[in-house]
Design a protein around this motif. Structure first.
Motif, PDB file in Angstrom:
ATOM      1  N   VAL A 196      23.151 -41.950 -10.911  1.00 18.90           N
ATOM      2  CA  VAL A 196      21.932 -42.018 -10.099  1.00 18.90           C
ATOM      3  C   VAL A 196      20.743 -41.483 -10.888  1.00 18.90           C
ATOM      4  O   VAL A 196      20.889 -40.734 -11.853  1.00 18.90           O
ATOM      5  CB  VAL A 196      22.074 -41.209  -8.786  1.00 18.90           C
ATOM      6  CG1 VAL A 196      23.268 -41.694  -7.971  1.00 18.90           C
ATOM      7  CG2 VAL A 196      22.175 -39.708  -9.067  1.00 18.90           C
ATOM      8  N   HIS A 197      19.569 -41.864 -10.449  1.00 20.72           N
ATOM      9  CA  HIS A 197      18.339 -41.193 -10.826  1.00 20.72           C
ATOM     10  C   HIS A 197      18.155 -40.072  -9.805  1.00 20.72           C
ATOM     11  O   HIS A 197      18.073 -40.329  -8.600  1.00 20.72           O
ATOM     12  CB  HIS A 197      17.156 -42.155 -10.790  1.00 20.72           C
ATOM     13  CG  HIS A 197      17.257 -43.268 -11.784  1.00 20.72           C
ATOM     14  ND1 HIS A 197      16.810 -43.141 -13.081  1.00 20.72           N
ATOM     15  CD2 HIS A 197      17.762 -44.519 -11.671  1.00 20.72           C
ATOM     16  CE1 HIS A 197      17.029 -44.281 -13.728  1.00 20.72           C
ATOM     17  NE2 HIS A 197      17.607 -45.125 -12.900  1.00 20.72           N
ATOM     18  N   LEU A 198      18.084 -38.832 -10.278  1.00 21.87           N
ATOM     19  CA  LEU A 198      18.054 -37.685  -9.381  1.00 21.87           C
ATOM     20  C   LEU A 198      16.650 -37.096  -9.327  1.00 21.87           C
ATOM     21  O   LEU A 198      16.003 -36.891 -10.365  1.00 21.87           O
ATOM     22  CB  LEU A 198      19.048 -36.625  -9.857  1.00 21.87           C
ATOM     23  CG  LEU A 198      19.332 -35.459  -8.914  1.00 21.87           C
ATOM     24  CD1 LEU A 198      19.876 -35.936  -7.574  1.00 21.87           C
ATOM     25  CD2 LEU A 198      20.322 -34.484  -9.567  1.00 21.87           C
ATOM     26  N   VAL A 199      16.193 -36.811  -8.092  1.00 25.59           N
ATOM     27  CA  VAL A 199      14.869 -36.253  -7.848  1.00 25.59           C
ATOM     28  C   VAL A 199      15.039 -35.039  -6.953  1.00 25.59           C
ATOM     29  O   VAL A 199      15.771 -35.093  -5.958  1.00 25.59           O
ATOM     30  CB  VAL A 199      13.936 -37.283  -7.166  1.00 25.59           C
ATOM     31  CG1 VAL A 199      12.529 -36.708  -6.990  1.00 25.59           C
ATOM     32  CG2 VAL A 199      13.899 -38.588  -7.959  1.00 25.59           C
ATOM     33  N   GLY A 200      14.378 -33.925  -7.275  1.00 22.74           N
ATOM     34  CA  GLY A 200      14.496 -32.739  -6.433  1.00 22.74           C
ATOM     35  C   GLY A 200      13.194 -31.975  -6.357  1.00 22.74           C
ATOM     36  O   GLY A 200      12.434 -31.918  -7.325  1.00 22.74           O
ATOM     37  N   HIS A 201      12.949 -31.401  -5.197  1.00 23.45           N
ATOM     38  CA  HIS A 201      11.774 -30.546  -4.992  1.00 23.45           C
ATOM     39  C   HIS A 201      12.237 -29.160  -4.556  1.00 23.45           C
ATOM     40  O   HIS A 201      13.149 -29.029  -3.747  1.00 23.45           O
ATOM     41  CB  HIS A 201      10.853 -31.137  -3.914  1.00 23.45           C
ATOM     42  CG  HIS A 201       9.748 -30.212  -3.512  1.00 23.45           C
ATOM     43  ND1 HIS A 201       9.646 -29.666  -2.251  1.00 23.45           N
ATOM     44  CD2 HIS A 201       8.692 -29.727  -4.225  1.00 23.45           C
ATOM     45  CE1 HIS A 201       8.576 -28.888  -2.192  1.00 23.45           C
ATOM     46  NE2 HIS A 201       7.977 -28.907  -3.374  1.00 23.45           N
ATOM     47  N   ASP A 202      11.591 -28.114  -5.110  1.00 23.55           N
ATOM     48  CA  ASP A 202      11.864 -26.736  -4.705  1.00 23.55           C
ATOM     49  C   ASP A 202      13.355 -26.441  -4.927  1.00 23.55           C
ATOM     50  O   ASP A 202      13.866 -26.644  -6.021  1.00 23.55           O
ATOM     51  CB  ASP A 202      11.414 -26.540  -3.253  1.00 23.55           C
ATOM     52  CG  ASP A 202      11.592 -25.132  -2.740  1.00 23.55           C
ATOM     53  OD1 ASP A 202      10.794 -24.255  -3.103  1.00 23.55           O
ATOM     54  OD2 ASP A 202      12.543 -24.900  -1.963  1.00 23.55           O
TER      55      ASP A 202
ATOM     56  N   THR B 138      13.961 -36.121 -12.214  1.00 24.16           N
ATOM     57  CA  THR B 138      12.569 -35.776 -11.922  1.00 24.16           C
ATOM     58  C   THR B 138      12.592 -34.534 -11.052  1.00 24.16           C
ATOM     59  O   THR B 138      13.139 -34.560  -9.946  1.00 24.16           O
ATOM     60  CB  THR B 138      11.829 -36.912 -11.202  1.00 24.16           C
ATOM     61  OG1 THR B 138      11.895 -38.106 -12.000  1.00 24.16           O
ATOM     62  CG2 THR B 138      10.367 -36.543 -10.969  1.00 24.16           C
ATOM     63  N   ALA B 139      12.040 -33.438 -11.561  1.00 22.61           N
ATOM     64  CA  ALA B 139      12.049 -32.152 -10.858  1.00 22.61           C
ATOM     65  C   ALA B 139      10.630 -31.778 -10.477  1.00 22.61           C
ATOM     66  O   ALA B 139       9.699 -31.905 -11.283  1.00 22.61           O
ATOM     67  CB  ALA B 139      12.663 -31.069 -11.732  1.00 22.61           C
ATOM     68  N   LEU B 140      10.458 -31.292  -9.258  1.00 22.44           N
ATOM     69  CA  LEU B 140       9.151 -30.916  -8.725  1.00 22.44           C
ATOM     70  C   LEU B 140       9.131 -29.429  -8.397  1.00 22.44           C
ATOM     71  O   LEU B 140      10.025 -28.927  -7.719  1.00 22.44           O
ATOM     72  CB  LEU B 140       8.830 -31.711  -7.451  1.00 22.44           C
ATOM     73  CG  LEU B 140       9.105 -33.222  -7.484  1.00 22.44           C
ATOM     74  CD1 LEU B 140       8.816 -33.829  -6.116  1.00 22.44           C
ATOM     75  CD2 LEU B 140       8.299 -33.899  -8.560  1.00 22.44           C
TER      76      LEU B 140
END
Length: 299
Positions: free
Chosen positions: A113-119, A140-142
């Motif tokens: 997967v393409h993994l994206v996370g916030h906080d 992608t990390a936020l």
């Protein structure tokens, strides 16, 4: 995988999702929200504290408009899904939270997967990327940087030490009652006017409805030294608001030292902590660039 509510609008949920399911992992039941074709390119989005998959609805809407071939998947994570709330603090260790991500992916048949996370979702995403790079196409990390950079800043940087003082409060017994007292005055203040009022009400209801203690267990169970996390070796974008109330500039800048792959650092002037709410267009643009494996266009 069991279908849940097939009509999000009728249930009062934001109309970002095509499907809602439950998946079972580790003896728990996780609520999972999806948009886009089931055979599309999988993008897995991890929310932070104190939010839920709802926090991705604007980003998801923009990603859907830009690319109809993405399968966008957002679980309500451990402690947030009503069926995934173990009582013991030890059940919320960061390694366990990372295993949940792989468990949800496995339940949905997603090998990579393409993994994206916030906080906190970013903290978990960094952990998955560091230990299971074979499962990720990109990261992608936020807000929260690589945990080794964050841990170093907590140890060495006075600004980060001041910004992270809340962590000690959240670890204390009774912190949930403190957050929810006086009509959740302190909890509401955390959103700093950067999250829409209807979303704040939804998150307050979620916390008051049983998620507060499990969500705080993430802090209570976290390791004392974050600097042990290995470097990440997958293509990575890190997005940081220059006014982030949780992450200091030193943390953000040191993140690059812990990525041994193609890396893009995006600093957003005037943006705070809640970038998926404040600047969903920028977040969607950066996620899409990572998914496509191309350079993001200039802001």
């Amino acid at each position: 995988m069991t279908p849940a509510d097939s009509n999000p609008a009728a249930s009062g949920k934001p109309p970002a999702w095509d499907r809602e399911h439950t998946v079972r992992h580790d003896g728990l039941v996780f609520d999972v929200h999806e948009a886009g074709p089931v055979d599309g390119t999988p993008v897995l989005l991890l929310h932070g504290f104190p939010q839920s998959a709802r926090s991705w609805r604007r980003v998801v809407g923009m990603l859907r408009a830009a690319d109809r071939d993405l399968r966008l998947v957002a679980p309500d994570q451990r402690g947030y899904s009503p069926g995934a709330r173990p009582a013991e603090v030890a059940a919320y260790r960061t390694a366990t939270l990372a295993a949940d991500v792989l468990g949800v992916a496995d339940a949905l048949g997603l090998e990579r997967v393409h993994l994206v996370g916030h906080d906190w979702g970013a903290a978990v995403a960094w952990t998955v990327a560091a230990h299971h790079p074979e499962r990720l196409a990109s990261l992608t990390a936020l807000s929260i940087p690589h945990l080794a950079a964050f841990g170093r800043a907590i140890a060495e940087d006075p600004e980060q030490q001041a910004l992270s003082s809340y962590i000690g409060v959240f670890r204390r017994e009774g912190a949930e009652e403190l957050l929810l007292a006086d009509d959740a005055r302190r909890l509401r203040a955390m959103y700093a006017g950067q999250v829409d009022a209807d979303d704040v009400e939804a998150y307050v209801a979620l916390m008051a409805g049983g998620a507060a203690a499990p969500a705080l267990h993430w802090y209570r169970a976290m390791g004392r030294d974050l600097r042990d996390l290995p470097a990440v070796r997958v293509p990575t974008t890190y997005v940081w608001g220059e006014e982030d109330q949780a992450t200091a500039r030193a943390s953000a800048q040191w993140c690059a030292d812990h990525v041994d792959a193609d890396y893009r650092f995006v600093a957003l002037p005037g943006a705070g902590h809640w970038t998926p709410d404040q600047q969903p267009d920028v977040v969607a643009r950066e996620v899409l660039a990572r998914v496509r494996g191309v350079a993001a266009p200039p802001a």
